[in-house]
Design a protein around this motif. Structure first.
Motif, PDB file in Angstrom:
ATOM      1  N   MET A 166       0.876  -1.118  -0.016  1.00 51.88           N
ATOM      2  CA  MET A 166      -0.099  -0.056  -0.069  1.00 51.88           C
ATOM      3  C   MET A 166       0.869   1.127  -0.029  1.00 51.88           C
ATOM      4  SD  MET A 166      -3.738   0.581   1.806  1.00 51.88           S
ATOM      5  CE  MET A 166      -3.736  -0.803   2.909  1.00 51.88           C
ATOM      6  N   ALA A 167       1.736   1.148   0.727  1.00 54.21           N
ATOM      7  CA  ALA A 167       2.868   2.513   0.813  1.00 54.21           C
ATOM      8  C   ALA A 167       3.490   2.771  -0.497  1.00 54.21           C
ATOM      9  CB  ALA A 167       3.703   2.377   1.993  1.00 54.21           C
ATOM     10  N   LYS A 168       3.456   3.809  -1.121  1.00 58.88           N
ATOM     11  CA  LYS A 168       3.996   4.017  -2.439  1.00 58.88           C
ATOM     12  C   LYS A 168       5.307   3.776  -2.712  1.00 58.88           C
ATOM     13  CE  LYS A 168       1.745   7.610  -2.987  1.00 58.88           C
ATOM     14  NZ  LYS A 168       1.272   8.741  -3.508  1.00 58.88           N
ATOM     15  N   GLU A 201      -6.875   5.758   8.219  1.00 53.51           N
ATOM     16  CA  GLU A 201      -7.349   4.877   7.085  1.00 53.51           C
ATOM     17  C   GLU A 201      -7.726   5.557   5.902  1.00 53.51           C
ATOM     18  OE1 GLU A 201     -10.210   2.438  10.396  1.00 53.51           O
ATOM     19  OE2 GLU A 201     -11.157   3.000   8.389  1.00 53.51           O
ATOM     20  N   THR A 202      -8.167   6.664   6.003  1.00 51.52           N
ATOM     21  CA  THR A 202      -8.383   7.805   4.847  1.00 51.52           C
ATOM     22  C   THR A 202      -7.169   7.933   4.240  1.00 51.52           C
ATOM     23  OG1 THR A 202     -10.371   8.445   6.182  1.00 51.52           O
ATOM     24  CG2 THR A 202     -10.034   9.432   4.199  1.00 51.52           C
ATOM     25  N   GLN A 203      -6.209   8.357   4.742  1.00 54.70           N
ATOM     26  CA  GLN A 203      -4.818   8.549   4.125  1.00 54.70           C
ATOM     27  C   GLN A 203      -4.498   7.737   3.084  1.00 54.70           C
ATOM     28  OE1 GLN A 203      -2.281   9.286   7.390  1.00 54.70           O
ATOM     29  NE2 GLN A 203      -3.211  11.195   7.796  1.00 54.70           N
ATOM     30  N   PHE A 204      -4.588   6.497   3.457  1.00 51.43           N
ATOM     31  CA  PHE A 204      -4.175   5.369   2.570  1.00 51.43           C
ATOM     32  C   PHE A 204      -5.316   5.087   1.727  1.00 51.43           C
ATOM     33  CE2 PHE A 204      -1.638   4.005   6.334  1.00 51.43           C
ATOM     34  CZ  PHE A 204      -0.598   3.882   5.707  1.00 51.43           C
ATOM     35  N   GLN A 211      -5.652   7.846  -5.649  1.00 49.35           N
ATOM     36  CA  GLN A 211      -5.029   8.861  -6.476  1.00 49.35           C
ATOM     37  C   GLN A 211      -3.952   7.844  -7.339  1.00 49.35           C
ATOM     38  OE1 GLN A 211      -1.048   9.393  -5.971  1.00 49.35           O
ATOM     39  NE2 GLN A 211      -0.835  11.065  -7.461  1.00 49.35           N
ATOM     40  N   GLU A 212      -3.675   6.779  -7.025  1.00 52.01           N
ATOM     41  CA  GLU A 212      -2.886   5.902  -7.634  1.00 52.01           C
ATOM     42  C   GLU A 212      -3.914   5.236  -8.988  1.00 52.01           C
ATOM     43  OE1 GLU A 212       0.820   3.042  -6.526  1.00 52.01           O
ATOM     44  OE2 GLU A 212      -0.368   4.048  -5.125  1.00 52.01           O
ATOM     45  N   LYS A 213      -4.985   4.929  -8.603  1.00 51.19           N
ATOM     46  CA  LYS A 213      -5.924   4.222  -9.228  1.00 51.19           C
ATOM     47  C   LYS A 213      -6.356   5.243 -10.457  1.00 51.19           C
ATOM     48  CE  LYS A 213      -8.991   1.635  -7.153  1.00 51.19           C
ATOM     49  NZ  LYS A 213     -10.251   1.478  -6.494  1.00 51.19           N
ATOM     50  N   GLU A 264       0.428  13.477   8.242  1.00 51.85           N
ATOM     51  CA  GLU A 264      -0.512  13.173   7.039  1.00 51.85           C
ATOM     52  C   GLU A 264       0.339  13.640   5.929  1.00 51.85           C
ATOM     53  OE1 GLU A 264      -4.418  14.829   7.663  1.00 51.85           O
ATOM     54  OE2 GLU A 264      -4.335  15.783   5.662  1.00 51.85           O
ATOM     55  N   ALA A 265       1.125  14.681   5.907  1.00 48.35           N
ATOM     56  CA  ALA A 265       1.832  15.050   4.614  1.00 48.35           C
ATOM     57  C   ALA A 265       3.054  13.903   4.698  1.00 48.35           C
ATOM     58  CB  ALA A 265       2.489  16.371   4.417  1.00 48.35           C
ATOM     59  N   MET A 266       3.572  13.492   5.429  1.00 45.13           N
ATOM     60  CA  MET A 266       4.699  12.431   5.244  1.00 45.13           C
ATOM     61  C   MET A 266       4.086  11.049   4.712  1.00 45.13           C
ATOM     62  SD  MET A 266       7.621  13.531   6.822  1.00 45.13           S
ATOM     63  CE  MET A 266       8.521  12.288   7.389  1.00 45.13           C
ATOM     64  N   THR A 267       2.668  10.847   5.393  1.00 42.15           N
ATOM     65  CA  THR A 267       2.281   9.544   4.810  1.00 42.15           C
ATOM     66  C   THR A 267       1.751   9.582   3.324  1.00 42.15           C
ATOM     67  OG1 THR A 267       1.464   9.494   7.166  1.00 42.15           O
ATOM     68  CG2 THR A 267       0.449   7.833   5.246  1.00 42.15           C
ATOM     69  N   VAL A 268       1.234  10.606   2.684  1.00 44.34           N
ATOM     70  CA  VAL A 268       0.575  10.776   1.696  1.00 44.34           C
ATOM     71  C   VAL A 268       1.271  11.231   0.585  1.00 44.34           C
ATOM     72  CG1 VAL A 268      -1.986  10.726   2.451  1.00 44.34           C
ATOM     73  CG2 VAL A 268      -0.525  12.675   1.739  1.00 44.34           C
ATOM     74  N   ALA A 269       2.214  12.029   0.870  1.00 37.05           N
ATOM     75  CA  ALA A 269       2.983  12.847  -0.398  1.00 37.05           C
ATOM     76  C   ALA A 269       3.982  12.317  -0.872  1.00 37.05           C
ATOM     77  CB  ALA A 269       3.198  14.137   0.087  1.00 37.05           C
TER      78      ALA A 269
END
Lengths: 392, 267
Positions: A1-3, A191-194, A200-202, A216-221
């Motif tokens: 899951m983690a990009k 959960e929503t961050q993932f 976004q990937e899809k 949050e920024a670290m997780t998603v960006a």
């Protein structure tokens, strides 16, 4: 899951490619409200399929910058290019950019399906196309059973999903997310961050998120721009922001850090050393290309090792001794507060005259009794590459 | 909080309600009086309601009043809503304070002065006084009530709603009618109701602005009771009270229903 895990993602770094054309280009943008300068001459390139985060405390200008892209604010100076085209003169309703609002801004008099369909209806698409797209969006955010509900009959998390679906429905070139998860509780937010990253990937879209939450920024960006008082402090991928902060501000804003003020001494034949009135003795540091002068040494708490006995001298390691001021047992980790003085802590005032360094130690074994207790004399050591020398 | 009521509370409540509603109750009871004399009970009857509908003067006045109230409330609602939007949305513009003050002035202005000044205006401009002068007069004073009601709703209106509509491709003008108006509609309707009832029971301003062929019901009632109160008047008033009560009950039921639905949130 983690990009960052996938091989494809690892290769995704268009910002390092000098030939890559940015999707969005902020060109020397300034924004003034009367005497107040909200944004001060900033430039930024964002690339297609990038998940970009604007991170900063409230009032740093991040939301203003985003609203300029949506068209709700006009820059006082500079221009904004989207796909190479200057969009400064285009009104919000004609920009191929959609925004998810912090308040979600769901239309209270319309049900979920109508909310999602609103943007599509503005383009006068055939009814069947609109219905198909709404269906697709509802399934994307897993809200099919709620299509006929009004916003006030939904929970906070469901509303957030409706807002997301509505802003995605028109397949904008860029999706702007203004503090999208701010109103959710911690567990739901994670959960929503993932989910956001998955979506976004899809869809292969470019996301620009504004947030004050560094985790949050670290997780998603893919990349983060740390903003402070209308300017960028640093623009880099999360790991670089965390491991190689460019300034004291970034180091302090992202995660927990020990910051020691002192001076850097470099010479041609010896390893550079960092001396500080807070430290009993100078420590060796890595400071390639830096000149002697006043600097700060930043060390992350989890990079520190703690021991009762003095570690053997090692040119690759730096060490310092002190006494345990406080221990916080967090379950997974213990946080040691070590006072950099050989005096017994008992009875000492809690002030800033003697620095206290925090060390986070993972509790790898199941210990009921801790080997290190309050007031023990301990040695903190770290790999000298773990210490970051900050000049700004 | 949930104390039993003391004798003091009970008494004051009883007196308070009696003070408010006893006159109305007496009026309603006497509208069913068979006797021609207003103060002497002559047995139950609905004959005055029958005679009322035969009385052309009163029926005409009622029709005029309804038309005046409808037209003036509608125009006042449009103008008042526009004024509220300007005041809330346009931020600080030159003369905003003056405009704001002028909007509120009619709320505190004595009706006699409003009526007299309007009369002078109509005379000076050579308007033939009649239906339209009453309508204009009523718009003038009821518009500010609408503005106040709509303004208070607009202040809490989340402007990002309209921004969201524009962001999704809806031009500014259309987004007002698609999003803002439906959301503030309850306040606009409340403003209309308020303007309608204000117009319905206005006597002072209407009597200044009226002319031949535009006698409103309050003017008619007032001129009739100078000749003595007839039970017909009681009947008219009872009908008016019933209409107003019906309106209030419907409105409160509607808002209660909306709140119930809002509370039925499923997690």
């Amino acid at each position: 899951m983690a990009k960052t895990m996938g091989p494809v993602r690892r290769a995704f770094a268009p910002w390092d490619d000098p030939l890559a054309e940015p999707l969005i280009r902020f060109e020397r943008i300034s924004k003034r409200f009367g005497d107040f300068t909200a944004i001060d001459d900033v430039s930024l390139d964002i690339y297609e399929r990038e998940f970009f985060a604007l991170l900063g405390p409230s009032g740093c200008g991040k939301t203003t910058l985003m609203r300029m892209l949506a068209g709700f604010e006009t820059p006082s100076e500079g221009r904004i290019l989207l796909d190479g085209e200057d969009i400064s003169a285009i009104p919000p309703h004609r920009r191929p950019v959609n925004m998810m609002f912090q308040s979600y801004a769901l239309f209270p008099h319309m049900n979920v399906a109508d909310n999602i369909a609103f943007g599509l209806k503005q383009d006068n698409l055939p009814k069947t196309d609109i219905a198909a797209c709404v269906e697709e969006m509802l399934s994307l955010v897993k809200l099919e059973p709620f299509a006929k509900r009004k916003p006030d009959q939904l929970s906070g998390g469901q509303r957030q999903r409706v807002a997301l679906a509505r802003s995605l429905a028109k397949r904008p070139k860029v999706l702007l997310l203004d503090e999208p998860l701010g109103a959710l509780d911690k567990k739901l937010r994670e959960e929503t961050q993932f989910e956001l990253m998955d979506i976004q990937e899809k869809l292969g879209m470019t996301f620009l998120i504004v947030t004050h939450d560094q985790e949050e920024a670290m997780t998603v960006a893919d990349r983060i721009a740390v903003m402070n008082e209308g300017t960028f402090e640093q623009i880099a991928p999360p790991s670089v922001i965390y491991e190689e902060p460019s300034s004291r501000y970034v180091a302090g804003f992202i995660g927990d850090i020990n910051l020691l003020e002192g001076t850097l001494a470099t010479s041609l034949d010896k390893a550079p050393t960092f001396a500080s009135p807070d430290l009993p003795a100078p420590v060796t540091v890595e400071a390639e290309g830096l000149a002697s002068g006043p600097v700060a040494l930043a060390v992350r708490p989890e990079k520190l090792r703690i021991a009762l006995d003095e570690p053997a001298d090692d040119p690759a390691m730096a060490k310092v001794s002190g006494r345990v001021w406080d221990i916080a047992y967090m379950g997974d980790v213990s946080i040691f507060h070590v006072r950099l003085s050989d005096e017994v802590c008992e009875g000492q005032p809690k002030d800033d005259s003697v620095p206290i360094i925090r060390a986070t130690i993972a509790n790898t074994t199941r210990l009921v009794e801790r080997p290190i207790a309050w007031d023990d004399k301990v040695w903190l050591s770290w790999d000298k590459s773990a210490g970051v020398v900050l000049t700004r | 909080m949930n104390q039993r009521m003391s004798w003091f509370n009970v008494t004051s409540l009883t007196f308070g309600f009696a003070f408010l509603y006893l006159p109305i109750l007496i009026l309603i009871i006497y509208s069913f009086n068979d006797s021609r004399l207003v103060t002497v009970w002559g047995g139950f009857s609905t004959r005055w309601y029958g005679e009322l509908f035969q009385n052309e003067g009163i029926m005409d006045a009622a029709w005029v009043t309804a038309r005046v109230a409808f037209v003036s409330a509608t125009i006042a609602t449009i103008l008042g809503t526009m004024a509220a939007i300007v005041l809330v949305r346009l931020g600080r513009f030159r003369g905003r304070t003056l405009f704001n003050g002028m909007i509120y002035a009619p709320l505190v202005m004595p009706e006699v002065i409003t009526g007299l000044s309007l009369l002078l205006l109509f005379v000076a401009m050579g308007f033939a006084r009649g239906f339209w002068t009453v309508v204009i007069a009523h718009i003038t004073f009821s518009m500010c009530y609408v503005a106040v009601v709509v303004q208070s709703r607009l202040i809490t209106f989340d402007e990002s709603l309209e921004e969201a509509a524009q962001d999704l491709g809806c031009p500014p003008g259309r987004s007002f009618f698609a999003i803002t108006l439906p959301v503030i509609l309850p306040a606009v309707l409340a403003g209309w109701m308020l303007a309608f009832t204000l117009s319905l029971d206005d006597l002072v301003i209407a009597s200044f602005a009226t002319g031949p062929g535009a006698t409103t019901l309050p003017i008619k009632i007032y001129s009739q009771i100078r000749l003595g109160v007839t039970p017909e008047i009681n009947a008219v008033c009872t009908i008016l009270i019933a209409l107003v009560a019906l309106g209030i009950i419907t409105a409160s039921l509607a808002s209660k229903h909306r709140m119930m639905r809002a509370r039925r949130t499923v997690g």
